[in-house]
Enzyme design. Structure first.
Site, PDB file in Angstrom:
ATOM      1  N   CYS A 171       1.118  -1.547  -0.015  1.00  0.00           N
ATOM      2  CA  CYS A 171      -0.232  -0.097   0.502  1.00  0.00           C
ATOM      3  C   CYS A 171       0.684   1.373  -0.199  1.00  0.00           C
ATOM      4  O   CYS A 171      -0.060   2.430  -0.358  1.00  0.00           O
ATOM      5  CB  CYS A 171      -0.798   0.092   0.790  1.00  0.00           C
ATOM      6  SG  CYS A 171      -2.293  -1.895   0.929  1.00  0.00           S
ATOM      7  N   HIS A 221      -2.984   7.062   3.634  1.00  0.00           N
ATOM      8  CA  HIS A 221      -3.657   5.830   2.574  1.00  0.00           C
ATOM      9  C   HIS A 221      -5.066   5.776   3.198  1.00  0.00           C
ATOM     10  O   HIS A 221      -5.250   6.093   4.395  1.00  0.00           O
ATOM     11  CB  HIS A 221      -2.569   4.857   3.490  1.00  0.00           C
ATOM     12  CG  HIS A 221      -3.037   3.718   2.998  1.00  0.00           C
ATOM     13  ND1 HIS A 221      -3.613   3.074   1.716  1.00  0.00           N
ATOM     14  CD2 HIS A 221      -3.315   2.833   3.584  1.00  0.00           C
ATOM     15  CE1 HIS A 221      -3.655   2.241   1.637  1.00  0.00           C
ATOM     16  NE2 HIS A 221      -3.016   1.290   2.837  1.00  0.00           N
ATOM     17  N   ASN A 266     -10.081   0.552  -0.006  1.00  0.00           N
ATOM     18  CA  ASN A 266      -8.754   0.429   0.028  1.00  0.00           C
ATOM     19  C   ASN A 266      -8.819   0.612  -1.272  1.00  0.00           C
ATOM     20  O   ASN A 266      -8.564  -1.132  -1.405  1.00  0.00           O
ATOM     21  CB  ASN A 266      -7.945   0.299   1.507  1.00  0.00           C
ATOM     22  CG  ASN A 266      -6.879   0.015   1.673  1.00  0.00           C
ATOM     23  OD1 ASN A 266      -5.828   0.058   0.179  1.00  0.00           O
ATOM     24  ND2 ASN A 266      -6.507  -0.729   2.549  1.00  0.00           N
TER      25      ASN A 266
END
Ligand code: UT7
Length: 332
Positions: A116, A256, A286
Site C-alpha cells: 500500500c 492512505h 482501500n
C-alpha cells in the site's frame, strides 16, 4: 533542464472501474452489515474491475489521462514505474505491459513493490532519477486489482478493498506539485501481518496451496491497525521536521485510504483539522498502492492549489512499509 531541478508532478490521471460494490452488496456475500462496515472503516462502496480489466489496462488508461493533463506524449516518457501488489503476471513486470499499451517506445520500465506504500516509493524513485539527471520524464503508475486476491468468503478482508489506478507525470520543470521532502521506512520482521503467502517461489502454486487459500490476501487487522497509526504519525512528523514546516503550513493531508478511524487518529496526533484531511475511502475503499494517488488526483481536481501551498502524503502498507512526503505547488 538543469541538473539541480527538483522533481514535480505536472499532471495526473486516474481510472476507476464502473462496477460499484456497495456495503449492501457485501451483506449478501458474508455475515456483515452496512452499519458495521461504515462505523469501523468509513467505507460505503468500492469499485470492482471487469474480468478483462487488469492492473496493466487500468494503469495504462490512467497513464493516458495523466499524459493528456500534463500536455506530454507517450514518446516523451523515458521511464515507466508501476507500483502494484497485484501485477498481471508474476513475471514480466506490469510496467512493461503498460509501456507496450502506451506505445512509449523511448521508455525503460520496471515495477515497484511496496504494497500500500507503493505510490510513495515509486514517486521517490522517480524523484531520484529526475534529480540525478538520468531521466527527464517519468510516468509513475499505481494500479491495483485487489479483487483478484481477495477471498470473498472472508468478512475480515473482503469488505475493505477496491480496484483502481492513478498515474503521475514527473519531470524537473513546469508548474506542478514539487516533491520537497521524503521519509520512507520498512520493517521486514512483520512481513506476515499483511501478505499473500502462496504463489511465490517459497510456496509455488499447487492443488494443496489453492485448497489452503494461501493465494488470498491475508491480514491481522487489529495488529496492523496499531502499527499503521504509530508508523504513519511518526513518519509524517519526521517528514514535517525535515521539511522545516509545521502542521499549520500544510493545506491538505492525503493519507492512505485504509480506514477513516486510522486517518482521524494520525491527524489528531499532529493536530490537523479533519476538514483538511482528504478522503476518498467512502467511495473507493482501500485500493492499496493506488489509494493515495487517486485521492491526490481527486483533491487537485476539486480544489485548485495556489503556488506555495503544501500537501502532506502519508502511506502505510505490508512489508511492513511506510512513508510520508511534503509536496509544494510551484509555478512553471
Ligand atoms: O492497507 C494496508 C493497511 N491496512 C490497514 O491499515 C487496515 C488496518 N485494520 C483495520 O482497519 C481494522 O482492524 C479492520 C477494519 C480490518 C477491522 O476493524 P476492528 O475494529 O479492528 O475489528 P476487529 O478485527 O477487532 O474485529 C472486531 C469484531 C470481531 O468479532 P469478535 O471476535 O469481537 O466477536 C470480528 O470477528 O468484528 C468482527 N468482524 C466483523 N463483523 C461484521 C470482522 N469483520 C467483520 C465484518 N462484519 N465485516
Amino acid at each position: 533542464m538543469s541538473n539541480n531541478a527538483k522533481a514535480r508532478v505536472i499532471g495526473m490521471g486516474s481510472y476507476l472501474p464502473e462496477k460499484v460494490l456497495s456495503n449492501q452488496d457485501l451483506e449478501k456475500l458474508v455475515d456483515t452489515s452496512d452499519e458495521w462496515i461504515f462505523s469501523r472503516t468509513g467505507m460505503k462502496e468500492r469499485r470492482i474491475a471487469r474480468d478483462d480489466e487488469h492492473a496493466s489496462t487500468m494503469g495504462a488508461e490512467a497513464g493516458r489521462r495523466a499524459l493528456a493533463t500534463a500536455g506530454k506524449s507517450a514518446d516523451d516518457v523515458d521511464l515507466i514505474l508501476v507500483a502494484t501488489m497485484t501485477p498481471d503476471y508474476t513475471s514480466p513486470s506490469t510496467a512493461g505491459l503498460v509501456q507496450q499499451m502506451l506505445s512509449a517506445k523511448n521508455a525503460a520500465a520496471m515495477d515497484v513493490q511496496a504494497m500500500c506504500s507503493g505510490y510513495l516509493y515509486a514517486l521517490t524513485t522517480a524523484k531520484a532519477y529526475i534529480e540525478s539527471g538520468l531521466y527527464r520524464c517519468v510516468l509513475v503508475v499505481a494500479s491495483e486489482k485487489m479483487s483478484s486476491v481477495v477471498d470473498y468468503t472472508d468478512r475480515n478482508t473482503c469488505i475493505l478493498f477496491g480496484d483502481g489506478a492513478s498515474a503521475s507525470v514527473v519531470t524537473g520543470e513546469g508548474a506542478g506539485l514539487q516533491v520537497d521532502t521524503v521519509s520512507l521506512g520498512s520493517d521486514g520482521s512483520l512481513a506476515e501481518l499483511i501478505w499473500i503467502p502462496g504463489g511465490g517461489s517459497r510456496c509455488p502454486p499447487s492443488a494443496e496451496m489453492l485448497e489452503s487459500g494461501k493465494h488470498y490476501f491475508q491480514m491481522s487487522g487489529r495488529e496492523v491497525y496499531k502499527h499503521a497509526v504509530r508508523r504513519m504519525a511518526s513518519t509524517a512528523q519526521t517528514c514535517l521536521d525535515t521539511a522545516g514546516v509545521t502542521a499549520d503550513q500544510i493545506s491538505w493531508v492525503v493519507p492512505h485510504q485504509a480506514n477513516l478511524r486510522i486517518m482521524e487518529a494520525i491527524t489528531k496526533s499532529f493536530v490537523i483539522p479533519s476538514e483538511r484531511v482528504y478522503k476518498t475511502v467512502h467511495k473507493y475503499g482501500n485500493t492499496s498502492a493506488s489509494g493515495v494517488a487517486i485521492a491526490l488526483d481527486d483533491l487537485t481536481r476539486e480544489h485548485a492549489l495556489s503556488a506555495g501551498e503544501r500537501v502532506l502524503l502519508i502511506a502505510f502498507g505490508g512489508g511492513l512499509t511506510w512513508g510520508a512526503m511534503v509536496l509544494k505547488q510551484v509555478e512553471g
